[in-house]
Design a protein around this motif. Structure first.
Motif: not given
Length: 805
Positions: A399-419
């Motif tokens: 599901n492409p949309r779910e993948i994009r949302q997963s990317a936002e959740r990864i960025r929201a962790l605050g562990f990474f300067s970029d994802a």
């Protein structure tokens, strides 16, 4: 003697040019000596050397030089080939000078090797340490000196200064000759001044002021007192980010056609200031028009999908609103077991009415599966921390949309300067590989803080936190703070993904003591808490908890009164209520509780405001000495109005504690309006006891409503100064025992009187000045209590500041 590096380059170039002339002359003489006088000049001379001799080399083998030359003994070569050999040897970068000279049947190659670097020094640098600069340069001690590498190193150093806003910085590499063919390499640095953004302006904006748009950008304009406090520097790379956030800002507010046409940055003649101008085209603001849902899959009802939509005609167009509703419908399809179902938003613009009609089409997507998820770049963070941000696993439908949302959740962790998350073709036509490439950033902090308020005085705090403990995504925190009235310390631990699910487990330990100047008693509380939290919906969450604590009242001061006339009797006139609570000693409270929270700001569907609601209850008596039921409520609504220049805020807060046992409530259990209502001291409202009504007893119930507005004062935006106005209405009331009151008559006789614990609303109005300074946000509150009781204690001015360093 220190020689200019540029002068050295010119001297070397001159030597190489001389060597070229020698080569040309030698070739000409050789031709004259071996060719007949009648030979036509158009015929090229051919050389053949029976011997090739290398001179001047110390560290480089002769065979290495001959391999660069490419000329063997007895080999016939032309003058052009000799020139090519010279160019190859010179281009190796190993030699300071090169000469290729034919001497009869012998070809002599004379070289002078580059010196070794003895030491590398940096001079003139104050803003950047030597060890940080040393990490940039590729030139190394005890290695061969290379002019091109030194030039590259100088450029790297200048680039670091440029990124830090000092574009006028210059770096000049110089060499100092030493014995033994060695040199010292010195980088002379002129740091220059910070290039501040003197003016940040916009062209083409009508809907929003320059002031409002400056608040959106990452780039900031130089502020008030910048020479003493801070500088806002110009970084060219930040402009692309600014263009993106500016576009998102406008489009989330309905400006579909918004564009950033140009960004110009002009540097002043002194190269110490920059003037940045954004040229934009806003376009028209659009609302959402007709909304419809159609199904193009046989047997799938469109009505079911329309029922889960939360979108209505007349709302301002917002791409996030469309994505949110598509996610709702696609999640419904998954719950119904419908794989490979996609929802396509079909947009029809009505330019005449400035509306956008939306049709959500339920269609059959391609049958593609997730073959695997590859994660790279996470040197510290475990793979499982990143993987649990995906709702899909290997083998699930893609599901492409779910993948994009997963990317936002990864960025929201605050562990990474970029994802960066993208999908690539897998091993088959129906397989995709999801690649996750992350750049880790520091997640721990150690802070030392200072705070001040009129009520609490000066305070010091120490905080340590690690948001990604051991790379497991767990949060660990420790804090210690002290003011003249309170000392608090706590330790917390949170596991956000218990059992690999969106289930958080937190554990905390706390210890608090108080020594109030405005009350003649002290308190101490210590305890532990454990909580579980999980989402109920996109914007709501529920947490359940257990709390065990021990609370004590001690050091109650007694005012002693000696009765008139014989016999003389010493009597305490301190509140009997507090004396009774002190006599109970330390009581243990054991309670279970829950909190429900709804936060509309999570999805950002309303970019101009938000709503926060929190409701919780705790019941005591699960063991321990006390039995009670505590209920609390908090609600906040915030909205930006008048082109988002003014922020309006309403906060409603209340609570009630019901005693269910025979111990009654104590001052450690009851509510106070500390920090909840302006115009009064922290314990200045509510039931009081004692001869002079010194003691604040708190109340079993409280309620407060705060109405606030924040607005510009007309000062330049870069000063960071805003104005505010507020009205606070609230009260604390209700006691289990009101019979402890007492007063003294003019003759000194003690007269019992009940404590006033009635619901009597207080009202305070005031103005605020808010100053966002580099040392922390300052807030000046000037308030006036317009409705109060005689025994209330007012506070007409309050100053708060908090900073971390």
């Amino acid at each position: 003697m220190v020689n200019s590096f540029n002068q050295k380059k010119r001297r070397l170039a001159g030597r190489n040019k001389t060597a070229g002339k020698i080569l040309a002359a030698a070739v000409f003489l050789g031709a004259a000596g071996t060719s007949p006088l009648w030979l036509e000049p158009a015929f090229a001379q051919v050389f053949s050397f029976s011997n090739v001799r290398v001179e001047g080399n110390e560290r480089v083998d002769a065979s290495t030089i001959l391999s660069y030359a490419g000329i063997g003994r007895g080999q016939e070569v032309s003058a052009g080939a000799l020139n090519d050999a010279y160019q190859r040897i010179n281009g190796s970068g190993l030699f300071e000078t090169v000469e290729v000279v034919p001497e009869g049947s012998t070809l002599v190659i004379r070289v002078r090797e580059y010196p070794f670097i003895n030491i590398i020094n940096f001079e003139g640098n104050k803003r950047i340490k030597d060890e940080d600069l040393a990490k940039l340069v590729k030139s190394q001690s005890r290695h061969v000196f290379s002019p091109s590498t030194a030039e590259s190193d100088a450029a790297s150093i200048a680039e670091m200064y440029r990124v830090r806003g000092r574009i006028a910085a210059t770096v000049t590499p110089r060499v100092i000759r030493r014995e033994g063919n060695r040199v010292d390499l010195v980088f002379e640095i002129a740091e220059g001044k910070v290039v501040e953004i003197e003016r940040l302006s916009f062209v083409g904006n009508r809907a929003f002021s320059d002031r409002r748009l400056r608040q959106v950008l990452e780039t900031k304009q130089a502020g008030f007192l910048r020479q003493l406090i801070q500088r806002d520097t110009f970084v060219a790379e930040r402009i692309d980010v600014d263009k993106q956030v500016l576009t998102e800002f406008y489009r989330s507010r309905g400006y579909i056609d918004f564009q950033v046409l140009d960004v110009s940055a002009e540097v002043s003649r002194e190269r110490d200031a920059t003037f940045v101008t954004f040229t934009i085209r806003e376009g028209q603001q659009y609302d959402i028009g007709r909304i419809s849902t159609v199904s193009e899959i046989e047997g799938v009802s469109a009505e079911e999908f329309a029922a889960v939509q939360k979108i209505r005609t007349g709302q301002t167009w917002n791409p996030a609103l469309i994505d949110n509703n598509i996610a709702r419908m696609e999640n419904l399809a998954l719950k119904k077991g419908l794989n490979f179902v996609r929802v396509e938003p079909r947009i029809t613009r009505d330019d005449r009415n400035q509306r956008v009609d939306i049709t959500f089409a339920i269609v059959r997507g391609e049958k593609i599966f997730v073959e695997r998820i590859d994660i790279e770049g996470n040197a510290t963070t475990l793979d499982q921390v990143v993987r649990r941000q995906f709702r899909s696993v290997e083998g699930d439908p893609f599901n492409p949309r779910e993948i994009r949302q997963s990317a936002e959740r990864i960025r929201a962790l605050g562990f990474f300067s970029d994802a960066r998350v993208n999908a690539e073709p897998g091993s088959g036509p129906d397989q995709v590989v999801v690649n996750v490439d992350v750049d880790e950033q520091p997640t721990g902090s150690l802070g030392f803080g200072l705070s001040y308020s009129v009520a609490s005085g000066a305070g010091v705090s120490v905080n340590f936190s690690e948001a990604n403990f051991l790379g497991r995504g767990q949060a660990v925190g420790f804090s210690l703070s002290t003011t003249k009235d309170n000392q608090n310390s706590s330790f917390t631990f949170t596991e956000p993904g218990l059992f690999g699910r969106d289930l958080s487990l937190s554990f905390g330990v706390f210890y608090r003591t108080s020594d109030y100047d405005h009350a003649l008693y002290n308190t101490r509380s210590a305890g532990i808490s454990v909580a579980l939290g999980f989402p109920l919906g996109e914007q709501s969450r529920l947490s359940v908890r257990y709390r065990l604590s021990e609370d004590k009242i001690f050091d109650l001061d007694d005012d002693v009164f000696y009765s008139a006339g014989p016999p003389v009797v010493a009597e305490s006139i301190r509140s009997p209520i507090l004396r009774e609570e002190e006599r109970q000693g330390a009581l243990v409270s054991s309670s279970l509780g829950y909190t429900y929270e709804y936060d509309s700001r999570i999805t950002g569907l309303d970019p101009t405001g938000g709503f926060l609601f929190r409701f919780g209850q705790d019941i005591g008596g699960i063991g321990g000495d006390t039995e009670f039921l505590t209920t609390t409520l908090f609600a906040m609504r915030e909205q930006r109005v008048w082109n988002e220049e003014v922020t309006l805020r309403v906060i409603l807060e209340g609570g009630h504690i019901q005693d269910l046992g025979d111990t009654g409530t104590r001052v450690t259990d009851r509510f106070f309006l500390r920090g909840k209502m302006r115009g009064f001291e922290p314990n200045g409202i509510g039931p009081r006891d004692g001869t002079g009504l010194e003691d604040a007893l708190g109340g079993n119930a409280f309620a407060v409503a705060r109405f606030e507005a924040e607005f510009p004062l007309g000062l330049p935006e870069e000063y960071g100064i805003m104005g505010g106005a507020f009205i606070d209405v609230g009260s604390v009331w209700s006691l289990t025992n009101t019979s402890g009151g007492q007063t003294a008559d003019p003759l000194g006789n003690i007269i019992p009187s009940p404590v006033d614990d009635g619901f009597k609303p207080r009202v305070a109005v005031g103005l605020s000045v808010l100053w966002d300074t580099p040392i922390g946000p300052l807030r000046f509150n000037f308030s006036k209590a317009v409705k109060k009781e005689d025994y209330d204690r007012e506070q007409s001015f309050d100053l708060t500041v908090t900073t971390r360093f």
